[in-house]
Design a protein around this motif. Structure first.
Motif, PDB file in Angstrom:
ATOM      1  N   MET A 100      29.630  52.322  42.987  1.00 47.49           N
ATOM      2  CA  MET A 100      28.996  51.026  42.918  1.00 47.49           C
ATOM      3  C   MET A 100      30.001  50.016  42.357  1.00 47.49           C
ATOM      4  SD  MET A 100      25.684  49.941  40.663  1.00 47.49           S
ATOM      5  CE  MET A 100      24.429  50.037  41.897  1.00 47.49           C
ATOM      6  N   PRO A 101      30.169  48.854  43.028  1.00 45.30           N
ATOM      7  CA  PRO A 101      31.130  47.867  42.550  1.00 45.30           C
ATOM      8  C   PRO A 101      30.673  47.246  41.228  1.00 45.30           C
ATOM      9  CG  PRO A 101      30.078  47.136  44.594  1.00 45.30           C
ATOM     10  CD  PRO A 101      29.544  48.483  44.265  1.00 45.30           C
ATOM     11  N   ARG A 102      31.657  46.893  40.414  1.00 44.05           N
ATOM     12  CA  ARG A 102      31.357  46.279  39.120  1.00 44.05           C
ATOM     13  C   ARG A 102      30.989  44.814  39.320  1.00 44.05           C
ATOM     14  NH1 ARG A 102      35.661  47.390  34.723  1.00 44.05           N
ATOM     15  NH2 ARG A 102      33.869  46.928  33.447  1.00 44.05           N
ATOM     16  N   VAL A 103      30.076  44.353  38.512  1.00 46.65           N
ATOM     17  CA  VAL A 103      29.647  42.966  38.552  1.00 46.65           C
ATOM     18  C   VAL A 103      30.575  42.157  37.652  1.00 46.65           C
ATOM     19  CG1 VAL A 103      27.765  41.381  38.014  1.00 46.65           C
ATOM     20  CG2 VAL A 103      27.254  43.636  38.950  1.00 46.65           C
ATOM     21  N   LYS A 104      31.036  41.011  38.159  1.00 50.81           N
ATOM     22  CA  LYS A 104      31.904  40.149  37.358  1.00 50.81           C
ATOM     23  C   LYS A 104      31.070  39.447  36.302  1.00 50.81           C
ATOM     24  CE  LYS A 104      35.583  39.477  40.528  1.00 50.81           C
ATOM     25  NZ  LYS A 104      35.640  39.331  41.919  1.00 50.81           N
ATOM     26  N   LEU A 105      31.590  39.439  35.089  1.00 50.19           N
ATOM     27  CA  LEU A 105      30.879  38.835  33.975  1.00 50.19           C
ATOM     28  C   LEU A 105      31.470  37.474  33.614  1.00 50.19           C
ATOM     29  CD1 LEU A 105      30.512  42.027  31.753  1.00 50.19           C
ATOM     30  CD2 LEU A 105      28.828  41.029  33.306  1.00 50.19           C
ATOM     31  N   PHE A 106      32.140  36.847  34.578  1.00 54.56           N
ATOM     32  CA  PHE A 106      32.732  35.547  34.316  1.00 54.56           C
ATOM     33  C   PHE A 106      32.630  34.686  35.567  1.00 54.56           C
ATOM     34  CE2 PHE A 106      36.067  38.451  35.675  1.00 54.56           C
ATOM     35  CZ  PHE A 106      36.712  37.747  36.676  1.00 54.56           C
ATOM     36  N   ASP A 107      32.715  33.393  35.369  1.00 59.17           N
ATOM     37  CA  ASP A 107      32.658  32.427  36.462  1.00 59.17           C
ATOM     38  C   ASP A 107      34.082  32.220  36.973  1.00 59.17           C
ATOM     39  OD1 ASP A 107      32.800  29.985  37.916  1.00 59.17           O
ATOM     40  OD2 ASP A 107      31.043  29.214  36.865  1.00 59.17           O
ATOM     41  N   SER A 119      44.872  36.167  27.440  1.00 51.96           N
ATOM     42  CA  SER A 119      44.355  35.640  26.171  1.00 51.96           C
ATOM     43  C   SER A 119      43.595  34.332  26.376  1.00 51.96           C
ATOM     44  CB  SER A 119      45.496  35.406  25.185  1.00 51.96           C
ATOM     45  OG  SER A 119      46.138  36.607  24.884  1.00 51.96           O
ATOM     46  N   HIS A 120      44.169  33.425  27.150  1.00 52.10           N
ATOM     47  CA  HIS A 120      43.581  32.099  27.344  1.00 52.10           C
ATOM     48  C   HIS A 120      42.323  32.144  28.210  1.00 52.10           C
ATOM     49  CE1 HIS A 120      43.681  27.712  27.423  1.00 52.10           C
ATOM     50  NE2 HIS A 120      43.429  27.782  28.719  1.00 52.10           N
ATOM     51  N   LEU A 121      42.319  33.001  29.208  1.00 53.90           N
ATOM     52  CA  LEU A 121      41.205  33.043  30.149  1.00 53.90           C
ATOM     53  C   LEU A 121      40.022  33.848  29.630  1.00 53.90           C
ATOM     54  CD1 LEU A 121      43.189  33.547  33.476  1.00 53.90           C
ATOM     55  CD2 LEU A 121      42.473  31.412  32.395  1.00 53.90           C
ATOM     56  N   GLY A 122      40.281  34.729  28.673  1.00 59.07           N
ATOM     57  CA  GLY A 122      39.207  35.527  28.112  1.00 59.07           C
ATOM     58  C   GLY A 122      38.722  36.645  29.018  1.00 59.07           C
ATOM     59  N   ILE A 123      39.593  37.077  29.934  1.00 54.30           N
ATOM     60  CA  ILE A 123      39.256  38.215  30.796  1.00 54.30           C
ATOM     61  C   ILE A 123      40.351  39.265  30.639  1.00 54.30           C
ATOM     62  CG2 ILE A 123      37.957  36.821  32.444  1.00 54.30           C
ATOM     63  CD1 ILE A 123      40.333  36.960  34.361  1.00 54.30           C
ATOM     64  N   ASN A 124      40.041  40.495  30.984  1.00 57.82           N
ATOM     65  CA  ASN A 124      41.061  41.527  30.825  1.00 57.82           C
ATOM     66  C   ASN A 124      42.037  41.507  32.007  1.00 57.82           C
ATOM     67  OD1 ASN A 124      40.074  43.281  32.937  1.00 57.82           O
ATOM     68  ND2 ASN A 124      38.469  43.962  31.530  1.00 57.82           N
ATOM     69  N   ARG A 125      43.136  42.164  31.816  1.00 58.01           N
ATOM     70  CA  ARG A 125      44.219  42.187  32.803  1.00 58.01           C
ATOM     71  C   ARG A 125      43.745  42.726  34.163  1.00 58.01           C
ATOM     72  NH1 ARG A 125      50.050  42.201  31.593  1.00 58.01           N
ATOM     73  NH2 ARG A 125      49.402  41.899  29.454  1.00 58.01           N
ATOM     74  N   THR A 162      40.660  39.974  40.696  1.00 62.29           N
ATOM     75  CA  THR A 162      40.051  38.738  41.176  1.00 62.29           C
ATOM     76  C   THR A 162      41.056  37.779  41.790  1.00 62.29           C
ATOM     77  OG1 THR A 162      38.363  38.939  39.456  1.00 62.29           O
ATOM     78  CG2 THR A 162      38.574  36.790  40.533  1.00 62.29           C
ATOM     79  N   PHE A 163      42.207  37.626  41.142  1.00 62.49           N
ATOM     80  CA  PHE A 163      43.143  36.582  41.542  1.00 62.49           C
ATOM     81  C   PHE A 163      44.477  37.103  42.066  1.00 62.49           C
ATOM     82  CE2 PHE A 163      40.463  34.804  38.140  1.00 62.49           C
ATOM     83  CZ  PHE A 163      39.857  33.779  38.845  1.00 62.49           C
ATOM     84  N   GLY A 164      44.730  38.375  41.958  1.00 66.81           N
ATOM     85  CA  GLY A 164      46.025  38.909  42.363  1.00 66.81           C
ATOM     86  C   GLY A 164      47.015  38.786  41.211  1.00 66.81           C
ATOM     87  N   ASP A 165      48.273  38.692  41.534  1.00 69.17           N
ATOM     88  CA  ASP A 165      49.291  38.604  40.484  1.00 69.17           C
ATOM     89  C   ASP A 165      49.428  37.170  39.974  1.00 69.17           C
ATOM     90  OD1 ASP A 165      50.714  37.278  42.467  1.00 69.17           O
ATOM     91  OD2 ASP A 165      52.178  38.851  42.750  1.00 69.17           O
ATOM     92  N   LYS A 166      50.345  36.965  39.040  1.00 67.11           N
ATOM     93  CA  LYS A 166      50.553  35.656  38.426  1.00 67.11           C
ATOM     94  C   LYS A 166      50.884  34.596  39.474  1.00 67.11           C
ATOM     95  CE  LYS A 166      53.945  33.342  35.512  1.00 67.11           C
ATOM     96  NZ  LYS A 166      55.102  33.497  34.630  1.00 67.11           N
ATOM     97  N   ASN A 167      51.716  34.937  40.435  1.00 72.68           N
ATOM     98  CA  ASN A 167      52.108  33.985  41.462  1.00 72.68           C
ATOM     99  C   ASN A 167      50.907  33.564  42.319  1.00 72.68           C
ATOM    100  OD1 ASN A 167      54.126  32.432  42.904  1.00 72.68           O
ATOM    101  ND2 ASN A 167      53.890  33.918  44.557  1.00 72.68           N
ATOM    102  N   GLN A 168      50.073  34.514  42.685  1.00 70.23           N
ATOM    103  CA  GLN A 168      48.883  34.188  43.474  1.00 70.23           C
ATOM    104  C   GLN A 168      47.920  33.326  42.669  1.00 70.23           C
ATOM    105  OE1 GLN A 168      48.078  38.344  44.424  1.00 70.23           O
ATOM    106  NE2 GLN A 168      48.125  37.811  46.592  1.00 70.23           N
ATOM    107  N   LEU A 169      47.786  33.622  41.382  1.00 71.63           N
ATOM    108  CA  LEU A 169      46.914  32.823  40.523  1.00 71.63           C
ATOM    109  C   LEU A 169      47.454  31.401  40.401  1.00 71.63           C
ATOM    110  CD1 LEU A 169      44.528  32.432  38.629  1.00 71.63           C
ATOM    111  CD2 LEU A 169      45.906  33.472  36.797  1.00 71.63           C
ATOM    112  N   PHE A 170      48.765  31.267  40.287  1.00 72.10           N
ATOM    113  CA  PHE A 170      49.365  29.937  40.228  1.00 72.10           C
ATOM    114  C   PHE A 170      49.088  29.164  41.517  1.00 72.10           C
ATOM    115  CE2 PHE A 170      52.795  26.969  41.093  1.00 72.10           C
ATOM    116  CZ  PHE A 170      52.723  26.164  39.965  1.00 72.10           C
ATOM    117  N   LYS A 171      49.259  29.820  42.658  1.00 67.98           N
ATOM    118  CA  LYS A 171      49.009  29.147  43.939  1.00 67.98           C
ATOM    119  C   LYS A 171      47.552  28.712  44.060  1.00 67.98           C
ATOM    120  CE  LYS A 171      52.758  31.306  46.504  1.00 67.98           C
ATOM    121  NZ  LYS A 171      53.140  32.273  47.541  1.00 67.98           N
TER     122      LYS A 171
END
Length: 106
Positions: A1-8, A35-41, A47-56
């Protein structure tokens, strides 16, 4: 069963955009993001991929938000010349009042 995201996702993406904008891409580590986003690694990568994908994705949000804002701004101005003057004045005021001295994201 997929995990439910607990963040927006949009809220987290906005926080990431602001962190990249404040610190720059190179000065922002994955740990800074976690640390800043309050979500785990794992959630960040899933959700967002790597740092570069998140930046894009952050940059795309920045572009979209600013384009919508500028379009709305000009739609509510009856005079283009005065509108441009107001736009530049507003941009300068926003930069002066920005406590983080972020400057231009681009």
């Amino acid at each position: 069963m997929p995990r439910v995201k607990l963040f927006d996702e949009n809220e987290v993406l906005t926080k990431a955009m602001n962190l990249f904008w404040k610190q720059g891409y190179s000065a922002t580590s994955v740990q800074d993001l976690v640390s800043h986003l309050g979500i785990n690694r794992a959630s960040l990568y899933d959700t967002f991929g790597d740092k570069n994908q998140l930046f894009k994705k952050s940059f795309e949000l920045y572009r979209k938000t600013n384009l919508e804002g500028v379009m709305h701004f000009f739609e509510t101005r009856p005079n283009v010349k005065i509108g441009f003057s107001e736009l530049f004045h507003t941009a300068i005021q926003n930069d002066i009042l920005d406590e983080d001295n972020k400057g231009c994201f681009v």
